[in-house]
Design a protein around this motif. Structure first.
Motif, PDB file in Angstrom:
ATOM      1  N   ASN A 135       0.841  -1.195   0.000  1.00  0.00           N
ATOM      2  CA  ASN A 135       0.000   0.000   0.000  1.00  0.00           C
ATOM      3  C   ASN A 135       0.875   1.242   0.000  1.00  0.00           C
ATOM      4  N   GLY A 136       0.257   2.377  -0.327  1.00  0.00           N
ATOM      5  CA  GLY A 136       0.986   3.641  -0.240  1.00  0.00           C
ATOM      6  C   GLY A 136       1.535   3.869   1.166  1.00  0.00           C
ATOM      7  N   SER A 137       0.738   3.487   2.169  1.00  0.00           N
ATOM      8  CA  SER A 137       1.162   3.702   3.562  1.00  0.00           C
ATOM      9  C   SER A 137       2.432   2.923   3.902  1.00  0.00           C
ATOM     10  N   TYR A 165      -1.743  14.156   2.360  1.00  0.00           N
ATOM     11  CA  TYR A 165      -2.211  12.918   3.006  1.00  0.00           C
ATOM     12  C   TYR A 165      -1.174  11.838   2.737  1.00  0.00           C
ATOM     13  N   HIS A 166      -0.821  11.051   3.761  1.00  0.00           N
ATOM     14  CA  HIS A 166       0.243  10.069   3.549  1.00  0.00           C
ATOM     15  C   HIS A 166      -0.086   8.674   4.062  1.00  0.00           C
ATOM     16  N   GLY A 167      -1.365   8.397   4.397  1.00  0.00           N
ATOM     17  CA  GLY A 167      -1.725   7.024   4.729  1.00  0.00           C
ATOM     18  C   GLY A 167      -2.119   6.807   6.176  1.00  0.00           C
ATOM     19  N   GLU A 218       3.009  15.796  -0.803  1.00  0.00           N
ATOM     20  CA  GLU A 218       2.471  15.530  -2.130  1.00  0.00           C
ATOM     21  C   GLU A 218       2.982  16.678  -3.005  1.00  0.00           C
ATOM     22  N   ASP A 225       5.715  12.352  -1.979  1.00  0.00           N
ATOM     23  CA  ASP A 225       4.691  11.307  -1.932  1.00  0.00           C
ATOM     24  C   ASP A 225       3.918  11.384  -3.253  1.00  0.00           C
ATOM     25  N   VAL A 228       2.046   9.032  -4.547  1.00  0.00           N
ATOM     26  CA  VAL A 228       1.089   7.919  -4.584  1.00  0.00           C
ATOM     27  C   VAL A 228      -0.071   8.246  -5.543  1.00  0.00           C
ATOM     28  N   ILE A 229      -0.433   9.512  -5.648  1.00  0.00           N
ATOM     29  CA  ILE A 229      -1.463   9.888  -6.632  1.00  0.00           C
ATOM     30  C   ILE A 229      -0.844  10.388  -7.929  1.00  0.00           C
ATOM     31  N   LYS A 232      -0.842   3.206  -5.640  1.00  0.00           N
ATOM     32  CA  LYS A 232      -2.104   3.199  -6.376  1.00  0.00           C
ATOM     33  C   LYS A 232      -2.045   2.702  -7.826  1.00  0.00           C
TER      34      LYS A 232
END
Ligand SMILES: Cc1ncc(COP(=O)(O)O)c(C=O)c1O
Length: 441
Positions: free
Chosen positions: A129-131, A155-157, A208, A237, A239-240, A265
Protein backbone atom coordinates in the motif's frame (compact mmCIF):
# COMPACT_ATOMS: atom_id res chain seq x y z
CA UNK A 1 -35.99 28.51 -20.82
CA UNK A 2 -36.79 25.05 -22.23
CA UNK A 3 -33.08 24.24 -22.11
CA UNK A 4 -32.88 24.71 -18.36
CA UNK A 5 -36.05 22.90 -17.34
CA UNK A 6 -35.59 20.89 -14.12
CA UNK A 7 -35.71 17.16 -14.85
CA UNK A 8 -35.74 14.78 -11.93
CA UNK A 9 -33.99 11.45 -12.24
CA UNK A 10 -35.71 8.27 -11.11
CA UNK A 11 -34.41 6.75 -7.87
CA UNK A 12 -32.01 3.86 -8.39
CA UNK A 13 -33.13 0.38 -7.50
CA UNK A 14 -30.62 -0.52 -4.78
CA UNK A 15 -32.48 -3.17 -2.78
CA UNK A 16 -29.84 -5.87 -3.25
CA UNK A 17 -27.11 -3.40 -2.34
CA UNK A 18 -28.90 -2.59 0.92
CA UNK A 19 -29.55 -6.28 1.70
CA UNK A 20 -25.93 -7.27 1.13
CA UNK A 21 -24.76 -4.28 3.12
CA UNK A 22 -26.79 -5.34 6.18
CA UNK A 23 -25.11 -8.73 5.95
CA UNK A 24 -21.66 -7.15 5.54
CA UNK A 25 -21.94 -4.71 8.41
CA UNK A 26 -22.65 -7.61 10.79
CA UNK A 27 -19.30 -9.26 10.10
CA UNK A 28 -17.07 -6.35 9.04
CA UNK A 29 -16.75 -3.40 11.44
CA UNK A 30 -17.57 -0.23 9.51
CA UNK A 31 -18.67 -2.36 6.55
CA UNK A 32 -16.20 -0.79 4.11
CA UNK A 33 -12.53 -1.75 4.38
CA UNK A 34 -11.43 1.70 3.18
CA UNK A 35 -13.08 4.81 4.60
CA UNK A 36 -13.11 6.37 1.12
CA UNK A 37 -15.34 3.57 -0.16
CA UNK A 38 -17.81 3.85 2.72
CA UNK A 39 -21.47 4.87 2.26
CA UNK A 40 -20.84 8.19 4.03
CA UNK A 41 -18.74 9.20 1.00
CA UNK A 42 -21.90 9.09 -1.14
CA UNK A 43 -25.51 10.02 -0.50
CA UNK A 44 -26.47 7.17 1.77
CA UNK A 45 -29.97 5.92 0.97
CA UNK A 46 -29.69 7.06 -2.66
CA UNK A 47 -26.37 5.68 -3.95
CA UNK A 48 -25.38 2.02 -4.22
CA UNK A 49 -23.19 0.58 -1.48
CA UNK A 50 -21.93 -2.53 -3.26
CA UNK A 51 -20.46 -3.02 -6.72
CA UNK A 52 -20.23 -6.35 -8.49
CA UNK A 53 -17.75 -5.68 -11.32
CA UNK A 54 -16.12 -3.23 -13.70
CA UNK A 55 -14.81 -3.15 -17.26
CA UNK A 56 -12.87 -0.25 -18.79
CA UNK A 57 -14.42 3.05 -17.62
CA UNK A 58 -17.63 1.42 -16.36
CA UNK A 59 -18.78 -0.37 -13.21
CA UNK A 60 -21.96 -2.18 -12.28
CA UNK A 61 -23.58 -2.39 -8.86
CA UNK A 62 -25.02 -5.59 -7.41
CA UNK A 63 -28.51 -4.55 -8.55
CA UNK A 64 -27.29 -4.34 -12.17
CA UNK A 65 -27.15 -0.52 -12.48
CA UNK A 66 -24.37 0.72 -14.79
CA UNK A 67 -22.15 3.73 -14.06
CA UNK A 68 -19.30 5.60 -15.71
CA UNK A 69 -16.70 5.32 -12.97
CA UNK A 70 -14.47 8.16 -11.81
CA UNK A 71 -13.32 6.42 -8.62
CA UNK A 72 -11.26 3.71 -10.31
CA UNK A 73 -10.88 1.76 -7.08
CA UNK A 74 -9.58 5.02 -5.49
CA UNK A 75 -7.09 5.55 -8.30
CA UNK A 76 -5.47 2.24 -9.23
CA UNK A 77 -7.40 1.32 -12.41
CA UNK A 78 -5.43 3.77 -14.55
CA UNK A 79 -6.01 1.77 -17.75
CA UNK A 80 -9.64 1.08 -16.81
CA UNK A 81 -11.06 -1.89 -14.94
CA UNK A 82 -10.19 -5.48 -15.85
CA UNK A 83 -7.78 -4.50 -18.62
CA UNK A 84 -7.27 -7.51 -20.91
CA UNK A 85 -3.50 -7.05 -21.32
CA UNK A 86 -2.83 -6.67 -17.59
CA UNK A 87 -5.21 -9.51 -16.77
CA UNK A 88 -3.26 -11.75 -19.17
CA UNK A 89 0.02 -10.78 -17.52
CA UNK A 90 -1.46 -11.63 -14.12
CA UNK A 91 -2.83 -14.98 -15.23
CA UNK A 92 0.45 -15.90 -17.00
CA UNK A 93 2.39 -15.11 -13.84
CA UNK A 94 0.17 -17.39 -11.77
CA UNK A 95 1.89 -20.34 -13.47
CA UNK A 96 5.10 -19.43 -11.58
CA UNK A 97 3.45 -19.42 -8.18
CA UNK A 98 2.40 -16.24 -6.41
CA UNK A 99 4.78 -15.90 -3.48
CA UNK A 100 8.15 -17.49 -4.06
CA UNK A 101 10.44 -18.86 -1.35
CA UNK A 102 13.51 -16.92 -2.46
CA UNK A 103 14.05 -13.74 -4.47
CA UNK A 104 12.56 -13.88 -8.00
CA UNK A 105 14.26 -12.26 -11.06
CA UNK A 106 11.10 -10.25 -11.79
CA UNK A 107 11.84 -8.07 -8.75
CA UNK A 108 15.03 -6.69 -10.32
CA UNK A 109 13.40 -6.53 -13.78
CA UNK A 110 10.65 -4.23 -12.50
CA UNK A 111 13.11 -2.27 -10.32
CA UNK A 112 15.27 -1.57 -13.41
CA UNK A 113 12.24 -0.44 -15.39
CA UNK A 114 11.23 1.92 -12.57
CA UNK A 115 14.77 3.34 -12.35
CA UNK A 116 14.49 4.16 -16.07
CA UNK A 117 11.23 6.05 -15.74
CA UNK A 118 11.41 7.80 -12.34
CA UNK A 119 14.05 10.55 -12.21
CA UNK A 120 15.12 10.15 -8.54
CA UNK A 121 15.08 6.34 -8.64
CA UNK A 122 18.50 4.76 -8.33
CA UNK A 123 17.22 1.89 -6.19
CA UNK A 124 13.77 0.51 -5.39
CA UNK A 125 12.01 -1.27 -2.52
CA UNK A 126 8.53 -2.72 -2.95
CA UNK A 127 5.56 -2.48 -0.64
CA UNK A 128 1.85 -3.18 -0.98
CA UNK A 129 0.00 0.00 0.00
CA UNK A 130 0.99 3.64 -0.24
CA UNK A 131 1.16 3.70 3.56
CA UNK A 132 3.84 0.98 3.56
CA UNK A 133 6.19 3.05 1.46
CA UNK A 134 5.55 6.49 2.96
CA UNK A 135 6.20 4.90 6.37
CA UNK A 136 9.28 3.05 5.07
CA UNK A 137 10.65 6.27 3.58
CA UNK A 138 10.05 8.14 6.85
CA UNK A 139 11.77 5.40 8.86
CA UNK A 140 14.79 5.43 6.56
CA UNK A 141 14.97 9.23 6.73
CA UNK A 142 14.95 9.01 10.53
CA UNK A 143 17.70 6.41 10.46
CA UNK A 144 19.75 8.41 7.94
CA UNK A 145 19.53 11.73 9.82
CA UNK A 146 19.35 10.30 13.35
CA UNK A 147 16.46 12.72 13.97
CA UNK A 148 12.82 12.03 14.93
CA UNK A 149 10.55 14.80 13.67
CA UNK A 150 8.75 14.86 10.35
CA UNK A 151 7.37 17.86 8.43
CA UNK A 152 4.50 16.89 6.15
CA UNK A 153 2.08 18.42 3.69
CA UNK A 154 -0.75 16.35 2.25
CA UNK A 155 -2.21 12.92 3.01
CA UNK A 156 0.24 10.07 3.55
CA UNK A 157 -1.73 7.02 4.73
CA UNK A 158 -2.94 5.18 7.78
CA UNK A 159 0.23 4.63 9.82
CA UNK A 160 0.73 6.18 13.27
CA UNK A 161 3.38 8.70 12.24
CA UNK A 162 0.98 10.44 9.82
CA UNK A 163 -2.60 9.73 10.89
CA UNK A 164 -1.76 10.83 14.42
CA UNK A 165 -1.52 14.38 13.04
CA UNK A 166 -5.16 14.35 11.85
CA UNK A 167 -8.58 14.25 13.46
CA UNK A 168 -8.66 10.46 12.90
CA UNK A 169 -5.96 9.86 15.51
CA UNK A 170 -7.71 7.38 17.82
CA UNK A 171 -5.22 4.85 19.12
CA UNK A 172 -2.10 6.81 18.20
CA UNK A 173 0.08 7.61 21.25
CA UNK A 174 0.46 11.31 22.00
CA UNK A 175 4.24 10.94 21.99
CA UNK A 176 4.03 9.80 18.34
CA UNK A 177 1.54 12.52 17.38
CA UNK A 178 3.94 15.16 18.66
CA UNK A 179 6.64 14.10 16.21
CA UNK A 180 4.70 15.03 13.07
CA UNK A 181 4.48 18.70 12.12
CA UNK A 182 2.44 20.22 9.31
CA UNK A 183 3.22 22.91 6.79
CA UNK A 184 1.01 24.44 4.11
CA UNK A 185 1.23 24.03 0.38
CA UNK A 186 2.55 27.12 -1.43
CA UNK A 187 3.48 28.66 1.91
CA UNK A 188 7.25 28.40 2.21
CA UNK A 189 7.20 30.50 5.41
CA UNK A 190 5.16 27.77 7.11
CA UNK A 191 8.00 25.31 6.46
CA UNK A 192 10.63 27.85 7.47
CA UNK A 193 8.78 28.26 10.78
CA UNK A 194 8.99 24.53 11.45
CA UNK A 195 12.73 24.49 10.77
CA UNK A 196 13.18 27.53 13.04
CA UNK A 197 11.12 26.06 15.85
CA UNK A 198 12.59 22.55 15.59
CA UNK A 199 16.14 23.38 14.61
CA UNK A 200 18.21 20.26 13.94
CA UNK A 201 15.32 17.92 14.79
CA UNK A 202 13.49 17.40 11.48
CA UNK A 203 14.46 14.18 9.70
CA UNK A 204 12.30 14.54 6.59
CA UNK A 205 10.08 16.83 4.64
CA UNK A 206 7.43 14.64 3.04
CA UNK A 207 4.85 16.17 0.71
CA UNK A 208 2.47 15.53 -2.13
CA UNK A 209 4.34 17.48 -4.83
CA UNK A 210 1.01 18.68 -6.16
CA UNK A 211 -2.53 18.17 -5.07
CA UNK A 212 -5.23 20.39 -6.58
CA UNK A 213 -3.11 23.52 -6.99
CA UNK A 214 -0.12 24.46 -9.14
CA UNK A 215 3.05 25.10 -7.16
CA UNK A 216 3.50 28.89 -7.09
CA UNK A 217 6.60 31.03 -6.91
CA UNK A 218 8.99 28.10 -7.43
CA UNK A 219 7.58 26.42 -4.30
CA UNK A 220 8.96 22.92 -4.98
CA UNK A 221 12.52 24.14 -5.59
CA UNK A 222 12.33 26.31 -2.49
CA UNK A 223 11.21 23.35 -0.39
CA UNK A 224 14.04 21.29 -1.84
CA UNK A 225 16.67 23.94 -0.98
CA UNK A 226 15.26 24.48 2.49
CA UNK A 227 15.26 20.73 3.25
CA UNK A 228 18.85 20.49 2.04
CA UNK A 229 20.07 23.53 4.03
CA UNK A 230 18.51 22.06 7.15
CA UNK A 231 19.86 18.55 6.66
CA UNK A 232 16.43 16.94 6.12
CA UNK A 233 15.58 14.28 3.54
CA UNK A 234 13.09 15.45 0.90
CA UNK A 235 10.45 12.82 0.13
CA UNK A 236 7.85 13.29 -2.60
CA UNK A 237 4.69 11.31 -1.93
CA UNK A 238 3.70 10.51 -5.53
CA UNK A 239 1.09 7.92 -4.58
CA UNK A 240 -1.46 9.89 -6.63
CA UNK A 241 0.72 11.84 -9.06
CA UNK A 242 2.76 8.74 -9.92
CA UNK A 243 1.85 7.33 -13.34
CA UNK A 244 -1.01 9.84 -13.54
CA UNK A 245 0.57 13.29 -13.87
CA UNK A 246 3.36 11.65 -15.83
CA UNK A 247 5.05 8.25 -15.80
CA UNK A 248 7.93 9.68 -13.75
CA UNK A 249 5.53 11.57 -11.48
CA UNK A 250 5.43 15.27 -10.59
CA UNK A 251 9.21 15.23 -10.14
CA UNK A 252 9.54 14.56 -13.87
CA UNK A 253 6.81 17.05 -14.80
CA UNK A 254 8.42 19.89 -12.80
CA UNK A 255 11.99 18.63 -12.98
CA UNK A 256 12.44 18.89 -9.23
CA UNK A 257 14.18 15.75 -8.05
CA UNK A 258 13.67 14.69 -4.41
CA UNK A 259 15.94 12.42 -2.34
CA UNK A 260 13.24 9.74 -2.04
CA UNK A 261 9.81 9.21 -3.58
CA UNK A 262 6.84 6.94 -2.95
CA UNK A 263 4.51 5.56 -5.61
CA UNK A 264 1.51 3.26 -5.20
CA UNK A 265 -2.10 3.20 -6.38
CA UNK A 266 -1.83 3.28 -10.20
CA UNK A 267 1.34 1.19 -10.47
CA UNK A 268 -0.30 -2.09 -11.42
CA UNK A 269 -3.82 -1.23 -12.59
CA UNK A 270 -5.36 -2.40 -9.33
CA UNK A 271 -2.97 -5.07 -8.12
CA UNK A 272 -1.42 -4.15 -4.77
CA UNK A 273 2.12 -2.87 -5.20
CA UNK A 274 3.86 0.30 -4.07
CA UNK A 275 7.46 1.51 -4.07
CA UNK A 276 9.89 3.69 -2.26
CA UNK A 277 12.67 4.82 -4.60
CA UNK A 278 15.53 7.27 -4.42
CA UNK A 279 19.18 8.04 -4.08
CA UNK A 280 21.33 4.95 -3.57
CA UNK A 281 23.20 6.31 -0.56
CA UNK A 282 19.95 6.74 1.39
CA UNK A 283 18.18 3.69 -0.10
CA UNK A 284 21.10 1.49 1.05
CA UNK A 285 19.85 2.10 4.61
CA UNK A 286 17.08 -0.43 3.85
CA UNK A 287 19.79 -3.05 4.25
CA UNK A 288 19.56 -2.38 8.00
CA UNK A 289 16.26 -0.58 8.54
CA UNK A 290 13.41 -3.03 9.14
CA UNK A 291 11.12 -2.79 6.13
CA UNK A 292 10.41 -6.43 5.60
CA UNK A 293 7.13 -8.29 5.10
CA UNK A 294 5.81 -11.48 3.57
CA UNK A 295 4.12 -10.20 0.43
CA UNK A 296 6.56 -7.51 -0.79
CA UNK A 297 7.73 -9.50 -3.82
CA UNK A 298 4.40 -11.11 -4.70
CA UNK A 299 4.67 -11.96 -8.38
CA UNK A 300 1.19 -11.35 -9.76
CA UNK A 301 1.37 -7.68 -8.71
CA UNK A 302 4.89 -7.22 -10.04
CA UNK A 303 3.85 -8.73 -13.39
CA UNK A 304 0.82 -6.46 -13.46
CA UNK A 305 3.06 -3.48 -12.85
CA UNK A 306 5.41 -4.30 -15.76
CA UNK A 307 2.38 -4.80 -17.97
CA UNK A 308 0.72 -1.54 -16.80
CA UNK A 309 3.86 0.50 -17.49
CA UNK A 310 4.23 -1.04 -20.95
CA UNK A 311 0.55 -0.51 -21.75
CA UNK A 312 0.64 3.13 -20.63
CA UNK A 313 3.64 3.73 -22.89
CA UNK A 314 2.20 1.84 -25.88
CA UNK A 315 -1.23 3.45 -25.67
CA UNK A 316 0.06 6.91 -24.76
CA UNK A 317 -2.24 6.50 -21.78
CA UNK A 318 -1.14 9.54 -19.82
CA UNK A 319 -1.85 11.92 -22.76
CA UNK A 320 -5.29 10.34 -23.05
CA UNK A 321 -5.96 10.93 -19.34
CA UNK A 322 -4.91 14.59 -19.63
CA UNK A 323 -6.95 15.09 -22.81
CA UNK A 324 -10.09 13.65 -21.22
CA UNK A 325 -9.53 15.69 -18.05
CA UNK A 326 -9.18 18.86 -20.12
CA UNK A 327 -12.38 18.05 -22.01
CA UNK A 328 -14.19 17.55 -18.71
CA UNK A 329 -12.83 20.74 -17.16
CA UNK A 330 -13.57 22.86 -20.24
CA UNK A 331 -17.06 21.38 -20.51
CA UNK A 332 -17.73 22.03 -16.82
CA UNK A 333 -16.58 25.64 -17.13
CA UNK A 334 -18.90 26.09 -20.14
CA UNK A 335 -21.83 24.63 -18.20
CA UNK A 336 -21.15 26.91 -15.26
CA UNK A 337 -21.25 29.89 -17.58
CA UNK A 338 -24.26 28.73 -19.58
CA UNK A 339 -26.30 28.00 -16.44
CA UNK A 340 -24.93 31.00 -14.55
CA UNK A 341 -23.95 28.95 -11.49
CA UNK A 342 -20.45 30.37 -10.93
CA UNK A 343 -21.54 31.47 -7.44
CA UNK A 344 -22.40 27.84 -6.57
CA UNK A 345 -19.76 25.66 -8.19
CA UNK A 346 -16.41 25.45 -9.90
CA UNK A 347 -13.94 22.79 -10.95
CA UNK A 348 -10.39 22.99 -9.67
CA UNK A 349 -7.33 20.79 -10.08
CA UNK A 350 -5.18 19.42 -12.86
CA UNK A 351 -6.73 17.61 -15.83
CA UNK A 352 -5.34 14.32 -14.51
CA UNK A 353 -7.34 14.81 -11.27
CA UNK A 354 -10.08 17.42 -11.49
CA UNK A 355 -12.28 18.18 -8.52
CA UNK A 356 -15.67 19.90 -8.38
CA UNK A 357 -16.48 22.18 -5.48
CA UNK A 358 -19.81 23.51 -4.28
CA UNK A 359 -20.03 26.73 -2.33
CA UNK A 360 -22.61 28.16 0.02
CA UNK A 361 -23.70 31.80 0.11
CA UNK A 362 -20.64 32.73 2.18
CA UNK A 363 -18.38 31.08 -0.42
CA UNK A 364 -17.44 28.18 1.90
CA UNK A 365 -17.50 24.57 0.68
CA UNK A 366 -21.00 23.14 1.06
CA UNK A 367 -21.35 19.41 1.58
CA UNK A 368 -25.11 19.82 1.40
CA UNK A 369 -25.07 21.21 -2.13
CA UNK A 370 -22.38 18.74 -3.17
CA UNK A 371 -24.53 15.93 -1.82
CA UNK A 372 -27.51 17.06 -3.88
CA UNK A 373 -25.30 17.16 -6.99
CA UNK A 374 -24.02 13.67 -6.23
CA UNK A 375 -27.55 12.40 -5.69
CA UNK A 376 -28.53 13.69 -9.11
CA UNK A 377 -25.48 12.33 -10.95
CA UNK A 378 -25.40 8.87 -9.39
CA UNK A 379 -29.06 8.42 -10.32
CA UNK A 380 -28.07 9.26 -13.88
CA UNK A 381 -25.20 6.79 -13.99
CA UNK A 382 -22.06 8.62 -12.82
CA UNK A 383 -20.11 7.18 -9.87
CA UNK A 384 -17.63 9.62 -8.44
CA UNK A 385 -16.44 11.54 -5.45
CA UNK A 386 -15.54 15.23 -5.78
CA UNK A 387 -11.98 14.38 -6.88
CA UNK A 388 -12.47 12.62 -10.22
CA UNK A 389 -10.06 9.90 -11.34
CA UNK A 390 -9.82 9.45 -15.10
CA UNK A 391 -8.44 6.34 -16.79
CA UNK A 392 -6.92 5.92 -20.24
CA UNK A 393 -10.05 3.95 -21.18
CA UNK A 394 -12.30 6.99 -20.75
CA UNK A 395 -13.08 8.45 -24.18
CA UNK A 396 -14.99 11.45 -25.55
CA UNK A 397 -18.13 9.33 -25.34
CA UNK A 398 -17.93 8.90 -21.55
CA UNK A 399 -16.83 12.48 -20.95
CA UNK A 400 -19.64 13.94 -23.08
CA UNK A 401 -22.22 11.70 -21.43
CA UNK A 402 -20.86 12.82 -18.04
CA UNK A 403 -21.16 16.48 -19.04
CA UNK A 404 -24.75 15.96 -20.19
CA UNK A 405 -25.54 14.42 -16.79
CA UNK A 406 -23.71 17.25 -15.00
CA UNK A 407 -25.87 19.74 -16.88
CA UNK A 408 -29.13 18.13 -15.72
CA UNK A 409 -27.78 17.87 -12.18
CA UNK A 410 -26.59 21.49 -12.08
CA UNK A 411 -30.03 22.65 -13.21
CA UNK A 412 -31.56 20.83 -10.23
CA UNK A 413 -28.90 22.22 -7.89
CA UNK A 414 -29.48 25.77 -9.12
CA UNK A 415 -33.21 25.53 -8.47
CA UNK A 416 -32.64 23.97 -5.04
CA UNK A 417 -30.21 26.70 -4.01
CA UNK A 418 -32.78 29.34 -5.02
CA UNK A 419 -35.24 27.84 -2.50
CA UNK A 420 -32.66 28.25 0.26
CA UNK A 421 -33.49 24.76 1.49
CA UNK A 422 -31.21 22.31 -0.30
CA UNK A 423 -31.79 19.62 2.33
CA UNK A 424 -35.42 19.49 1.30
CA UNK A 425 -34.28 18.22 -2.10
CA UNK A 426 -31.96 15.58 -0.69
CA UNK A 427 -33.38 12.09 -0.34
CA UNK A 428 -30.49 10.59 1.61
CA UNK A 429 -27.75 11.57 4.04
CA UNK A 430 -25.32 14.45 3.58
CA UNK A 431 -21.81 13.24 2.66
CA UNK A 432 -19.23 13.55 5.46
CA UNK A 433 -15.45 13.87 5.04
CA UNK A 434 -13.07 10.97 5.76
CA UNK A 435 -10.56 13.08 7.65
CA UNK A 436 -11.78 15.73 10.00
CA UNK A 437 -9.56 18.53 11.25
CA UNK A 438 -7.72 17.69 14.48
CA UNK A 439 -9.70 18.59 17.58
CA UNK A 440 -8.00 20.98 20.03
CA UNK A 441 -7.99 19.54 23.54
C1 LIG B 1 -0.89 10.94 -1.54
C2 LIG B 1 -1.19 9.65 -0.83
N1 LIG B 1 -0.22 9.09 -0.08
C3 LIG B 1 -0.42 7.92 0.56
C4 LIG B 1 -1.63 7.28 0.49
C5 LIG B 1 -1.84 6.00 1.23
O1 LIG B 1 -1.96 4.96 0.33
P1 LIG B 1 -2.70 3.59 0.75
O2 LIG B 1 -4.13 3.93 1.00
O3 LIG B 1 -2.48 2.72 -0.44
O4 LIG B 1 -2.01 3.09 1.97
C6 LIG B 1 -2.66 7.83 -0.27
C7 LIG B 1 -3.98 7.17 -0.36
O5 LIG B 1 -4.98 7.73 -0.70
C8 LIG B 1 -2.44 9.06 -0.94
O6 LIG B 1 -3.41 9.65 -1.66
Amino acid sequence: MGKTKVKFADPLKIEKSEQLWSKTIKVIPGGALTFSKAPFQHVDGVAPKMLSHGKGPKVWDVDGNEYIDYMLGLGPAILGHADDEVNRAISDSLEHGISTSLVHPLEAELAELLCEIIPCAEMVRFGKNGSDVTSGAVRVARAWTKRDKIACCGYHGWQDWYIGSTGRNLGVPKAVQDLTLKFEYNNIESLQRLFDEHDGEIAAVIMEPVNFFEPKDDFLNKVKSMAKENGAVLIFDEVITGFRMSLGGAQEYYNVIPDLACFGKAMANGMPVSIVVGKSEIMQMFDEVFFSFTFAGELASLSASVSTINALKKRDGISQIWAMGERLQKGYAQLVEELDVGHITKMIGFPFWPEYLFLDKAGSPSMEIQSLFQQEIVRRGILTRAGMMISSSHTNIEIDKTLAVFKDALIVVKEAVKTDNVLNWLEGEVITPVIRPPVEE
